[in-house]
Design an enzyme around this catalytic site. Structure first.
Site, mmCIF file in Angstrom:
data_model
loop_
_atom_site.group_PDB
_atom_site.id
_atom_site.type_symbol
_atom_site.label_atom_id
_atom_site.label_comp_id
_atom_site.label_asym_id
_atom_site.label_seq_id
_atom_site.Cartn_x
_atom_site.Cartn_y
_atom_site.Cartn_z
ATOM 1 N N HIS A 86 0.802 -1.063 -0.088
ATOM 2 C CA HIS A 86 -0.074 0.094 -0.126
ATOM 3 C C HIS A 86 1.048 1.350 0.048
ATOM 4 C CE1 HIS A 86 -4.024 -1.659 0.284
ATOM 5 N NE2 HIS A 86 -3.450 -2.546 1.314
ATOM 6 N N CYS A 96 -0.127 1.259 -5.859
ATOM 7 C CA CYS A 96 -1.224 2.501 -6.153
ATOM 8 C C CYS A 96 -1.524 3.300 -5.240
ATOM 9 C CB CYS A 96 -2.627 1.693 -6.493
ATOM 10 S SG CYS A 96 -2.783 0.344 -7.746
#
Length: 432
Positions: free
Chosen positions: A216, A265
């Site tokens: 993450h 992302c």
């Protein structure tokens, strides 16, 4: 007879306050086109002592090829020159240019030149000269170091699946390219900071350095952050690791090639700030504009989309930015990604350096980064007479697998079952 060069306008002394600009002008005439070079002498009154105006530059030379180093100084009277290698005086090298017609491996070392006259002496910067048989290619690394981090199991955020496989596959590919690799899974903030600090300590002049992160991530005020497994909700800079800070510290190590790969992302979109001038940093990663971070895989147990195409191209002998551009093109054609993720590359790489470039160490071997010890195997005999072979397998630098295989069972034992519960202190001590 007319002089070859005649000064027609001399500069004039000026006095200006600190912070103000000024202009100095000089003009000359010559038989051919002229080139001008300005020099700034020390602010104190110059007595004629040598002032270095040209320092030698680092050289990489094949065995048997010529070597030339050059320095220059101004002074009154004109300075004399003396070259040194590894602190030892070179008797035959007393000119501005050092010339060795046919180099040998023993000519490798650190060179510098002393310019002196009756008013004093000044020394050039020290430069390294590398003599080796690294092939005819122009570029090579003094070492190759890589740190790979994959965060899968989060305490306060959705878990991921691809990073564990991506880190494993990339580590094997980089080892094939000659990199010393440390691959780590599921790190909290303190562990990530420690791993990065150790990685930075091993970087140095001429090293090719790769930092890869899968997990993450998010962007805040133009800065990119990696999310440790213990980061609370919501994302906050103080609970995460700044990518820009790592980038800045890599830049300070005088490495020949710095690569940061962000396979993540980012939750909020803002354009990345440009890389610092002169820093060779391709950065690659996925992002989803104005969307939550998510993971794309081509199959439940496959690599992530970025790694799927990176491993297709990474072993190719081409400029690293061209290799990453090929990855970008393949990702853009993948139907799973179209309209969902966009890979971006930021770089200032001018030289045609490749991950396949050879390694030519310029100094003693650095402390080993990676697997430094062979894992043990052990045979245990239980009170009932059963013998079990234990084997240890390290797929990641911070994760070890233990395999147990019972040997042929005894005649008086039927249906044997083996359950591995916990390593004994003795085995744990031996496996460290």
């Amino acid at each position: 007879m007319q002089k070859a060069v005649a000064i027609t306008e001399q500069p004039v002394s000026v006095s200006v306050p600190v912070g103000y600009s000024f202009t100095l002008r000089c003009r000359a005439q010559g038989r051919t086109s002229l080139q001008y070079q300005w020099f700034c002498l020390p602010p104190r009154l110059w007595q004629g002592e040598p002032v270095i105006v040209l320092n030698p530059s680092e050289q990489w030379v094949e065995v048997g090829q010529p070597l030339q180093l050059q320095c220059a100084a101004i002074g009154v009277p004109a300075p004399s020159y003396q070259w040194y290698r590894n602190g030892n005086l070179l008797e035959q090298q007393k000119r501005k240019k050092l010339w060795i017609t046919h180099t040998k491996v023993s000519d490798s070392g650190t060179y510098l030149c002393c310019a002196s006259n009756s008013h004093g002496e000044h020394w050039t910067n020290a430069v390294d000269v590398h003599i080796g048989t690294c092939g005819s290619g122009r570029f090579f690394a003094t070492d190759k170091i890589a740190l790979l981090v994959g965060n899968n199991c989060y305490q306060h955020h959705p878990n991921l699946m691809a990073p564990v496989r991506d880190v494993f596959e990339l580590s094997r590919l980089l080892e094939h390219l000659g990199f010393q690799v440390v691959s780590l899974l599921d790190l909290n903030k303190a562990e990530m900071a420690t791993a990065v600090s150790r990685f930075l300590q091993l970087l140095g002049k001429g090293v090719y350095a790769i930092f890869y992160y899968a997990g993450h991530g998010y962007e805040h005020l133009g800065r990119n952050y990696m999310v440790p497994v213990d980061a609370p909700q919501p994302y906050a800079p103080e609970n995460c690791i700044s990518v820009q800070r790592i980038l800045q510290k890599m830049q300070q190590q005088q490495t020949a090639l710095n690569i940061i790969l962000l396979d993540t992302c980012r939750k909020w979109y803002e354009p990345l700030p440009p890389s610092s001038p002169g820093l060779d940093v391709p950065r690659a990663g996925g992002r989803s504009e104005d969307a939550e971070a998510y993971e794309l895989q081509d199959g439940e147990f496959s690599s992530g989309i970025f790694m799927k195409y990176l491993k297709k191209h990474i072993l190719q002998e081409k400029k690293v930015t061209h290799m990453l551009e090929d990855v970008l093109e393949d990702i853009g054609r993948d139907p799973l990604v179209a309209g969902k993720q966009v890979m971006e590359i930021k770089h200032t790489l001018k030289e045609a350096r490749s991950l396949t470039d050879p390694i030519c160490p310029s100094r003693a071997a650095t402390e080993h980064w990676g697997y430094s010890q062979k894992l043990p195997s052990k045979t245990m005999t239980f009170p009932c007479g059963v013998r079990v072979e234990l084997h240890f397998l390290r797929l990641f630098s911070n994760l070890m697998f233990v395999c147990a295989k019972p040997q042929l069972p005894l005649a008086h034992i039927t249906d044997p079952q083996l359950l591995l519960r916990q390593l004994t202190p003795e085995i744990t001590k031996e496996s460290m």
